[in-house]
Design a protein around this motif. Structure first.
Motif, PDB file in Angstrom:
ATOM      1  N   ALA A 120      -3.104  -5.736  -2.930  1.00 43.71           N
ATOM      2  CA  ALA A 120      -4.145  -4.829  -2.425  1.00 43.71           C
ATOM      3  C   ALA A 120      -3.754  -4.271  -1.059  1.00 43.71           C
ATOM      4  N   ALA A 121      -3.100  -5.096  -0.236  1.00 39.53           N
ATOM      5  CA  ALA A 121      -2.641  -4.621   1.072  1.00 39.53           C
ATOM      6  C   ALA A 121      -1.563  -3.564   0.906  1.00 39.53           C
ATOM      7  N   ILE A 122      -0.664  -3.746  -0.059  1.00 39.32           N
ATOM      8  CA  ILE A 122       0.367  -2.738  -0.329  1.00 39.32           C
ATOM      9  C   ILE A 122      -0.282  -1.436  -0.787  1.00 39.32           C
ATOM     10  N   ALA A 176       8.668   6.246   9.233  1.00 42.89           N
ATOM     11  CA  ALA A 176       9.311   6.459   7.930  1.00 42.89           C
ATOM     12  C   ALA A 176       8.508   7.463   7.104  1.00 42.89           C
ATOM     13  N   THR A 177       7.196   7.285   7.080  1.00 48.36           N
ATOM     14  CA  THR A 177       6.342   8.211   6.325  1.00 48.36           C
ATOM     15  C   THR A 177       6.384   9.607   6.936  1.00 48.36           C
ATOM     16  N   HIS A 178       6.326   9.667   8.268  1.00 49.53           N
ATOM     17  CA  HIS A 178       6.371  10.967   8.947  1.00 49.53           C
ATOM     18  C   HIS A 178       7.671  11.703   8.633  1.00 49.53           C
ATOM     19  N   VAL A 196       6.949   3.830   0.079  1.00 50.16           N
ATOM     20  CA  VAL A 196       6.038   2.957   0.817  1.00 50.16           C
ATOM     21  C   VAL A 196       5.727   1.698   0.014  1.00 50.16           C
ATOM     22  N   ARG A 197       5.587   1.836  -1.298  1.00 53.17           N
ATOM     23  CA  ARG A 197       5.327   0.648  -2.129  1.00 53.17           C
ATOM     24  C   ARG A 197       6.523  -0.299  -2.093  1.00 53.17           C
ATOM     25  N   ALA A 198       7.744   0.261  -2.132  1.00 56.65           N
ATOM     26  CA  ALA A 198       8.931  -0.578  -2.069  1.00 56.65           C
ATOM     27  C   ALA A 198       9.007  -1.311  -0.727  1.00 56.65           C
ATOM     28  N   LEU A 199       8.687  -0.594   0.366  1.00 56.24           N
ATOM     29  CA  LEU A 199       8.683  -1.229   1.682  1.00 56.24           C
ATOM     30  C   LEU A 199       7.643  -2.342   1.738  1.00 56.24           C
ATOM     31  N   LEU A 223       8.177  -6.384   2.416  1.00 57.89           N
ATOM     32  CA  LEU A 223       7.499  -7.128   3.472  1.00 57.89           C
ATOM     33  C   LEU A 223       6.755  -8.323   2.899  1.00 57.89           C
ATOM     34  N   ALA A 224       6.150  -8.138   1.731  1.00 54.98           N
ATOM     35  CA  ALA A 224       5.396  -9.220   1.114  1.00 54.98           C
ATOM     36  C   ALA A 224       6.327 -10.370   0.732  1.00 54.98           C
TER      37      ALA A 224
END
Length: 207
Positions: free
Chosen positions: A92-94, A168-170, A197-200, A204-205
């Motif tokens: 959910a955080a991702i 990264a998103t910017h 972003v999901r891969a990042l 991290l998780a």
């Protein structure tokens, strides 16, 4: 009318006029002489309301940051767990990170000139502290899901990581929306951002 009231009305009129110019034509179109003509004041009167054009541009950018803050506030944030996060809570955080990135893309695509002005403006001096505080609000929403994914980090480390994810998103948004480099449709760019972003987030998780 007292001098202070007149000055405040002039400040508001100048910010409104500068905001319209930037939104319609971009930061490069902003000229002091044109602003004075639009609001009906003498050229020198601008500098009784603002010390220079830098300060006026910062006032417009502050409004843009407030608009972006409202857009981010509409993103549904996953609740932070009270104890160690479960796999579902980490997922959910991702999802939250992905939604925030997509909201950023949508804001930039919907307000291209105002969004670019946030990053194109180069101050002749250092940015004032109050503006840096407002800029920092860009990263606060990112820090919440990071607390779930990386509870081991200190607040300082988490704040730096939030800035890195924003950068990264910017970068993806800036390149994707740049017509001279690699302009992509918002739909295609959204898919790319969601993937990255999901891969990042998953990386991290796992850490």
């Amino acid at each position: 009318m007292r001098n202070e009231e007149r000055r405040e009305r002039l400040r508001t009129a100048l910010i409104d006029a500068a905001e319209r110019t930037i939104a319609a034509h971009g930061l490069s179109a902003l000229k002091a002489r044109d602003l004075a003509k639009e609001v009906g004041c003498a050229l020198g009167a601008i500098y009784t309301a603002f010390p220079d054009l830098d300060a006026l541009i910062l006032a417009v950018n502050l409004r843009t940051l407030a608009l972006f803050d409202r857009a981010i506030a509409e993103v549904r944030l996953a609740p932070e767990p009270e104890g160690p996060a479960t796999p579902a809570e980490r997922e959910a955080a991702i999802d939250t990170l992905v939604r925030l990135a997509v909201a950023y893309l949508h804001f930039a695509a919907s307000n291209p000139a105002r969004w670019r002005a946030l990053f194109q403006h180069r101050m002749t001096g250092a940015l004032p502290d109050w503006y840096l505080v407002e800029q920092g609000r860009l990263f606060h929403a990112i820090e919440a899901p990071l607390r779930v994914l990386r509870p081991d980090l200190s607040e300082t480390e988490r704040a730096l990581l939030a800035r890195s994810l924003f950068s990264a998103t910017h970068g993806l948004v800036s390149l994707g929306l740049d017509e001279k480099l690699m302009a992509l449709s918002e739909r295609v760019l959204r898919g790319q951002i969601e993937t990255v972003v999901r891969a990042l987030g998953k990386g991290l998780a796992r850490e």
